[in-house]
Design an enzyme around this catalytic site. Structure first.
Site, short mmCIF file in Angstrom:
data_model
loop_
_atom_site.label_atom_id
_atom_site.label_comp_id
_atom_site.label_asym_id
_atom_site.label_seq_id
_atom_site.Cartn_x
_atom_site.Cartn_y
_atom_site.Cartn_z
N LYS A 84 32.67 41.28 43.99
CA LYS A 84 33.07 42.45 43.22
C LYS A 84 32.09 42.76 42.10
CE LYS A 84 37.94 41.20 43.76
NZ LYS A 84 39.15 40.82 43.01
N PRO B 231 38.07 47.35 40.55
CA PRO B 231 37.23 47.72 41.70
C PRO B 231 36.97 46.52 42.61
CG PRO B 231 36.31 48.58 39.65
CD PRO B 231 37.45 47.66 39.28
N GLU B 232 37.14 46.75 43.92
CA GLU B 232 36.92 45.70 44.91
C GLU B 232 35.64 46.03 45.68
OE1 GLU B 232 40.61 45.00 47.06
OE2 GLU B 232 41.78 45.59 45.32
N ARG C 83 51.16 38.71 41.38
CA ARG C 83 50.57 40.01 41.75
C ARG C 83 51.54 40.76 42.65
NH1 ARG C 83 45.11 40.12 41.25
NH2 ARG C 83 45.50 42.36 41.28
#
Ligand SMILES: [Zn+2]
Length: 363
Positions: A59, A2-3, A283
């Site tokens: 976050k 979750p950002e 990433r």
């Protein structure tokens, strides 16, 4: 993970559900979840405190608790002091507020019991989530200075009123490195992760590998606007419910409005060319190599073998280009007219898992 938009959504939901509730006890069955205390000390530290509000930094969630109603022990934290819980959901952390008799599955690792018969539950399949309890600086809402070193992000909040294009330009002026990496650096900018970094750069028409130093004023302005627009839209849509993210008040819908994230192989909404997926710093990174180009000087420097008609991503040699994910394969197949239902099935399975988690789920 979750950002900013997802955590902001959870904070808003929780604020409505638990502000004013009093904690009567806590139990934790996976000690590493607690950063600051063992389970017993944590339970004593939160007991008899009222939840005064819920906020966010980067976050992480901040849950503000008032002084303990007991006020009779020195303890740590002292009963008389207001405190803050820092909640980092990491990969799979979820928070639910449910009646105490709701079944608990084995992934619930921390429970705060409320005086009104409900429980605030922290559920975390992968167990990377971390919760800390600290004395609170009432001016900032964060842990008092020095109490929680390296726990919270120190970067700028991109939706704050004082985060202007001028401020971003100033911040960028003494940073080196690639835009994608920089946007995700929590000590540069707080709250942006893989999803919104990719979406921001697509909107701003900036290449993820672009050297921050090469941005001109116009590029900084586009970056600033794209960042604020995409984050505000995602907050409005309650975040992107991909994988395990869900909020106490239900799933978000931003996943249906992402332009590049996990859309490799699909046509770019701007130019129709396929979205690419590459690895940057380990990433996955999604972008359109047509709309998001490197400036000539960086392209030349990065790709010794580059020619005018050559591939625009030669600079990625050595980075390791990645194939598509299962979701992306399914989606591309769908668009190609192959009536596969795989993507639908995958998304439905994820939604069913989140719904099951909400009601205590299968053990
Ligand atoms: Zn494009």
């Amino acid at each position: 993970m979750p950002e900013l938009p997802e955590v902001e959504t959870i904070a808003g939901d929780l604020r409505g559900l638990v502000t004013g509730a009093r904690i009567v006890g806590a139990s934790c069955n996976w000690p590493p979840t607690l950063r600051s205390h063992d389970a017993g000390a944590f339970a004593r530290g939160v007991a008899d405190r009222e939840i005064e509000g819920v906020g966010r930094r980067g976050k992480q969630l901040l849950i503000w608790l008032g002084p303990s109603a007991r006020s009779d022990r020195p303890g740590n934290p002292p009963d008389d002091d207001p405190v803050v819980l820092t909640v980092h959901l990491k990969m799979t952390g979820q928070l639910f507020v449910v009646p105490a008799d709701t079944p608990r599955d084995r992934h619930v690792h921390l429970v705060l019991s409320l005086a009104d018969g409900r429980e605030l539950r922290f559920r975390d399949m992968r167990k990377f989530g971390r919760i800390g309890l600290y004395r609170r600086d009432e001016a900032t809402g964060e842990p008092v200075a020095g109490e929680a070193p390296r726990v919270l992000a120190t970067g700028a909040e991109p939706l704050a009123a004082d985060f202007t294009a001028g401020r971003l330009a100033e911040m960028l002026s003494h940073r080196r490195g690639r835009l994608k990496t920089l946007l995700m650096n929590q000590d540069f900018l707080a709250g942006v992760g893989n999803i919104y970094a990719d979406e921001t750069l697509w909107r701003a028409r900036l290449h993820p590998l672009r050297d921050a130093q090469t941005l001109r004023r116009d590029g900084v302005r586009r970056l600033h606007k794209a960042l604020r627009d995409v984050l505000a839209e995602a907050v409005e849509r309650r975040g992107s419910s991909v994988d395990d993210y869900t909020a106490p008040g239900g799933d978000g819908s931003m996943q249906d409005h992402l332009r590049v994230y996990q859309r490799a192989g699909e046509p770019c909404d701007r130019c129709g060319r396929p979205i690419r997926r590459i690895a940057v710093g380990g990433r996955s990174t999604h972008f359109c190599s047509w709309c998001q180009r490197l400036p000539a000087e960086q392209r030349a420097a990065a790709a010794s073998g580059w020619t005018r008609r050559g591939p625009r991503w030669t600079e990625l040699e050595g980075e390791g280009a990645l194939g598509r994910t299962r979701d992306e394969d399914a989606r591309v197949a769908d668009r190609a007219g192959d009536r596969t239902r795989r993507l639908d099935a995958l998304q439905k399975a994820a939604a069913a898992r989140r719904a099951a988690a909400r009601v205590g789920g299968p053990a």
